[in-house]
Design a protein around this motif. Sequence first.
Motif: not given
Length: 294
Positions: A20, A47, A290, A293-294
């Motif tokens: 990632n 991604r 994280e 990436n949302d």
Amino acid sequence: MKYLLVFLLISPLCAQDNMNNEIFLFNISVQNDSIDIKQGINISKNRGYDNQPFFYSPDTLVYSGTQNNQTDIAAYSIVNSNQFWLSKTGMGSEYSPQRIPASRDVAAVRLDSTGLQLLYRYKYPTGESEVLLPDLKVGYFFFYDKTTLITAVLSGTGMDLVINDLNSASSEILIKNIGRSIHKVPHSNYMSYNIRNEQNDMDLYLLDLKTEERESFFLCTLPAGVQDYAWLDQNRIIIGKGTEILIYDMLGESEWQTITDLAEYGFKNITRIAVNDTGNKIALAAEINEAEND
């Protein structure tokens, strides 16, 4: 020199960083002892695995990026922010793209779905490919000049530092069990490489290719957990650790100095670093939080 044997089998596939990752591009201003890194942007926004940036030219970056569930060579224009895919290899993935000196072409390690792993030459910008070193399982590499290639070649106990003469198609093992980061020192006859020490940290060495003995000289130890580095200029090494950028000056105090913290850009771990030839741009591969990436 006394080396610690490390019994690891390393390949670009199994030794890559967290999947990632994103590529960030920054402006860097160097004035004597003052170094300013600012105006960072995420140029990959993708991604998956985006890593191993290399400046094809002062205004063009190549890197390994994910498309269609595989890793291909991406090229990014800094001038107009355009990107295109240099490779679209259906049966394999490319890693560690670098420009071949005195050429428009790019070299990259390709790992096929069959397990075949070789170093290839890719025509720029068409992406047509041909094997560059047919008999060596190359993990990492760097060009000393257009005919001399320094490679980290997989062996039974890790990787060996190998010098390759492309004119004569000859290869010679210089050092056993090295690390993955090989570079040419700017404006010099030296290459640099790293090797794991007894404390499990990476020691950095200079290798003089112009002497008959091809002598190596210890330079410094990279901070704990750091494997990769780049040369800011002939005397200064730059690394990323966590979200910080550190400098080691061979003409300075012989210790690592933190120059900035880039946590505001939303990543948590810098894994790769590259500087362009003019010294005004720096590229980082970094593990993304994280939430980004949302």
